[in-house]
Design a protein around this motif. Structure first.
Motif, PDB file in Angstrom:
ATOM      1  N   GLY A  31    -152.377 -37.955 -10.922  1.00  0.00           N
ATOM      2  CA  GLY A  31    -152.700 -37.091  -9.795  1.00  0.00           C
ATOM      3  C   GLY A  31    -152.874 -37.852  -8.488  1.00  0.00           C
ATOM      4  O   GLY A  31    -153.047 -37.254  -7.438  1.00  0.00           O
ATOM      5  N   GLU A  32    -152.813 -39.176  -8.536  1.00  0.00           N
ATOM      6  CA  GLU A  32    -152.970 -40.003  -7.343  1.00  0.00           C
ATOM      7  C   GLU A  32    -151.622 -40.445  -6.776  1.00  0.00           C
ATOM      8  O   GLU A  32    -151.573 -41.142  -5.776  1.00  0.00           O
ATOM      9  N   TYR A  33    -150.552 -40.031  -7.444  1.00  0.00           N
ATOM     10  CA  TYR A  33    -149.217 -40.469  -7.053  1.00  0.00           C
ATOM     11  C   TYR A  33    -148.268 -39.285  -6.984  1.00  0.00           C
ATOM     12  O   TYR A  33    -148.453 -38.280  -7.656  1.00  0.00           O
ATOM     13  N   LYS A  34    -147.228 -39.433  -6.172  1.00  0.00           N
ATOM     14  CA  LYS A  34    -146.184 -38.426  -6.059  1.00  0.00           C
ATOM     15  C   LYS A  34    -144.895 -39.044  -6.558  1.00  0.00           C
ATOM     16  O   LYS A  34    -144.531 -40.158  -6.162  1.00  0.00           O
ATOM     17  N   ARG A  35    -144.203 -38.321  -7.399  1.00  0.00           N
ATOM     18  CA  ARG A  35    -142.946 -38.804  -7.964  1.00  0.00           C
ATOM     19  C   ARG A  35    -141.805 -38.026  -7.330  1.00  0.00           C
ATOM     20  O   ARG A  35    -141.862 -36.806  -7.199  1.00  0.00           O
ATOM     21  N   LYS A  36    -140.759 -38.743  -6.928  1.00  0.00           N
ATOM     22  CA  LYS A  36    -139.602 -38.110  -6.288  1.00  0.00           C
ATOM     23  C   LYS A  36    -138.338 -38.673  -6.925  1.00  0.00           C
ATOM     24  O   LYS A  36    -138.196 -39.892  -7.061  1.00  0.00           O
ATOM     25  N   PHE A  37    -137.445 -37.782  -7.325  1.00  0.00           N
ATOM     26  CA  PHE A  37    -136.173 -38.182  -7.913  1.00  0.00           C
ATOM     27  C   PHE A  37    -135.036 -37.855  -6.951  1.00  0.00           C
ATOM     28  O   PHE A  37    -135.101 -36.877  -6.214  1.00  0.00           O
ATOM     29  N   LYS A  38    -133.995 -38.680  -7.018  1.00  0.00           N
ATOM     30  CA  LYS A  38    -132.781 -38.434  -6.242  1.00  0.00           C
ATOM     31  C   LYS A  38    -131.599 -38.701  -7.178  1.00  0.00           C
ATOM     32  O   LYS A  38    -131.541 -39.748  -7.824  1.00  0.00           O
ATOM     33  N   ILE A  39    -130.681 -37.755  -7.250  1.00  0.00           N
ATOM     34  CA  ILE A  39    -129.485 -37.906  -8.072  1.00  0.00           C
ATOM     35  C   ILE A  39    -128.405 -38.559  -7.207  1.00  0.00           C
ATOM     36  O   ILE A  39    -128.124 -38.095  -6.108  1.00  0.00           O
ATOM     37  N   ILE A  40    -127.823 -39.630  -7.709  1.00  0.00           N
ATOM     38  CA  ILE A  40    -126.778 -40.344  -6.979  1.00  0.00           C
ATOM     39  C   ILE A  40    -125.501 -40.275  -7.815  1.00  0.00           C
ATOM     40  O   ILE A  40    -125.404 -40.934  -8.848  1.00  0.00           O
ATOM     41  N   GLY A  41    -124.584 -39.442  -7.373  1.00  0.00           N
ATOM     42  CA  GLY A  41    -123.341 -39.260  -8.127  1.00  0.00           C
ATOM     43  C   GLY A  41    -123.603 -38.606  -9.475  1.00  0.00           C
ATOM     44  O   GLY A  41    -124.570 -37.873  -9.655  1.00  0.00           O
ATOM     45  N   ASP A  42    -122.730 -38.891 -10.439  1.00  0.00           N
ATOM     46  CA  ASP A  42    -122.845 -38.300 -11.769  1.00  0.00           C
ATOM     47  C   ASP A  42    -123.550 -39.211 -12.768  1.00  0.00           C
ATOM     48  O   ASP A  42    -123.768 -38.813 -13.905  1.00  0.00           O
ATOM     49  N   PHE A  43    -123.888 -40.416 -12.349  1.00  0.00           N
ATOM     50  CA  PHE A  43    -124.367 -41.374 -13.334  1.00  0.00           C
ATOM     51  C   PHE A  43    -125.629 -42.135 -12.937  1.00  0.00           C
ATOM     52  O   PHE A  43    -126.041 -43.035 -13.661  1.00  0.00           O
ATOM     53  N   MET A  44    -126.263 -41.810 -11.815  1.00  0.00           N
ATOM     54  CA  MET A  44    -127.435 -42.577 -11.405  1.00  0.00           C
ATOM     55  C   MET A  44    -128.571 -41.672 -10.944  1.00  0.00           C
ATOM     56  O   MET A  44    -128.338 -40.659 -10.299  1.00  0.00           O
ATOM     57  N   VAL A  45    -129.810 -42.071 -11.313  1.00  0.00           N
ATOM     58  CA  VAL A  45    -131.014 -41.383 -10.882  1.00  0.00           C
ATOM     59  C   VAL A  45    -131.938 -42.422 -10.261  1.00  0.00           C
ATOM     60  O   VAL A  45    -132.214 -43.461 -10.865  1.00  0.00           O
ATOM     61  N   GLN A  46    -132.394 -42.140  -9.048  1.00  0.00           N
ATOM     62  CA  GLN A  46    -133.351 -43.005  -8.356  1.00  0.00           C
ATOM     63  C   GLN A  46    -134.710 -42.314  -8.415  1.00  0.00           C
ATOM     64  O   GLN A  46    -134.811 -41.114  -8.169  1.00  0.00           O
ATOM     65  N   GLU A  47    -135.744 -43.076  -8.733  1.00  0.00           N
ATOM     66  CA  GLU A  47    -137.102 -42.539  -8.806  1.00  0.00           C
ATOM     67  C   GLU A  47    -138.011 -43.352  -7.892  1.00  0.00           C
ATOM     68  O   GLU A  47    -137.977 -44.585  -7.918  1.00  0.00           O
ATOM     69  N   GLN A  48    -138.807 -42.649  -7.104  1.00  0.00           N
ATOM     70  CA  GLN A  48    -139.848 -43.299  -6.309  1.00  0.00           C
ATOM     71  C   GLN A  48    -141.184 -42.712  -6.732  1.00  0.00           C
ATOM     72  O   GLN A  48    -141.329 -41.493  -6.824  1.00  0.00           O
ATOM     73  N   VAL A  49    -142.133 -43.594  -6.999  1.00  0.00           N
ATOM     74  CA  VAL A  49    -143.498 -43.185  -7.317  1.00  0.00           C
ATOM     75  C   VAL A  49    -144.363 -43.767  -6.214  1.00  0.00           C
ATOM     76  O   VAL A  49    -144.459 -44.989  -6.072  1.00  0.00           O
ATOM     77  N   ARG A  50    -144.979 -42.869  -5.411  1.00  0.00           N
ATOM     78  CA  ARG A  50    -145.732 -43.289  -4.233  1.00  0.00           C
ATOM     79  C   ARG A  50    -147.177 -42.856  -4.345  1.00  0.00           C
ATOM     80  O   ARG A  50    -147.477 -41.773  -4.822  1.00  0.00           O
ATOM     81  N   ALA A  51    -148.057 -43.704  -3.845  1.00  0.00           N
ATOM     82  CA  ALA A  51    -149.470 -43.339  -3.765  1.00  0.00           C
ATOM     83  C   ALA A  51    -149.620 -42.244  -2.719  1.00  0.00           C
ATOM     84  O   ALA A  51    -148.917 -42.241  -1.708  1.00  0.00           O
ATOM     85  N   LEU A  52    -150.526 -41.292  -2.961  1.00  0.00           N
ATOM     86  CA  LEU A  52    -150.746 -40.215  -2.001  1.00  0.00           C
ATOM     87  C   LEU A  52    -151.500 -40.697  -0.766  1.00  0.00           C
ATOM     88  O   LEU A  52    -151.296 -40.188   0.327  1.00  0.00           O
ATOM     89  N   SER A  53    -152.371 -41.696  -0.938  1.00  0.00           N
ATOM     90  CA  SER A  53    -153.250 -42.111   0.148  1.00  0.00           C
ATOM     91  C   SER A  53    -152.660 -43.175   1.070  1.00  0.00           C
ATOM     92  O   SER A  53    -153.107 -43.330   2.203  1.00  0.00           O
TER      93      SER A  53
END
Length: 151
Positions: free
Chosen positions: A99-121
């Motif tokens: 609950g202290e972090y935000k997760r964000k995914f981005k799809i890149i093409g048909d074969f790649m997933v980028q994930e960012q996990v960021r602190a909320l504060s």
């Protein structure tokens, strides 16, 4: 070859000792409303962050990425690196589900997933990139340790 097998077995033993308690609440990844993750990625992601042996087997070694370094007492920096099995620490779901972090995914093409996990504060977090291999399996191909996100 025997030394490599012994290192992997030793690492697996250490990771199994650090296994997450079964009472810990776990949730599957939740993508942004506009991002639909591939179904096979969601299953991979859950297993990747809960099973240490599976995680080790689904990383492209040496793993490309960046490490945060302290340049002086107040200035952090980043260093391009290749993570090795010997220095790897198990990644788990409990961090992103706290609950202290935000997760964000981005799809890149048909074969790649980028994930960012960021602190909320603060504007700091990690980044992971996963790629679907030719055999259909997903693998972690890039990991950036805690660093500042600039937007």
């Amino acid at each position: 070859m025997l030394k490599k097998i012994a290192c992997i077995a030793g690492f697996a033993l250490i990771m199994s000792a650090c296994k997450q308690s079964p009472t810990a609440q776990q949730r599957p990844p939740e993508a942004d409303a506009e991002v639909e993750l591939p179904k096979d990625f969601t299953a991979f992601y859950e297993k990747f962050l809960t099973d240490s042996l599976y995680q080790i087997a689904h990383i492209t070694w040496p793993l490309q990425g960046i490490k945060t370094i302290q340049q002086d007492s107040v200035t952090p920096g980043v260093l391009d690196t290749h993570w090795t099995l010997e220095e790897w620490r198990m990644h788990r779901l409990d961090l992103v589900n706290s609950g202290e972090y935000k997760r964000k995914f981005k799809i890149i093409g048909d074969f790649m997933v980028q994930e960012q996990v960021r602190a909320l504060s603060v504007p700091f977090g990690i980044e992971r990139r996963y790629s679907r291999q030719t055999n259909g399996e997903w693998e972690l191909i890039y990991y950036a340790s805690v660093h500042e996100f600039k937007e």
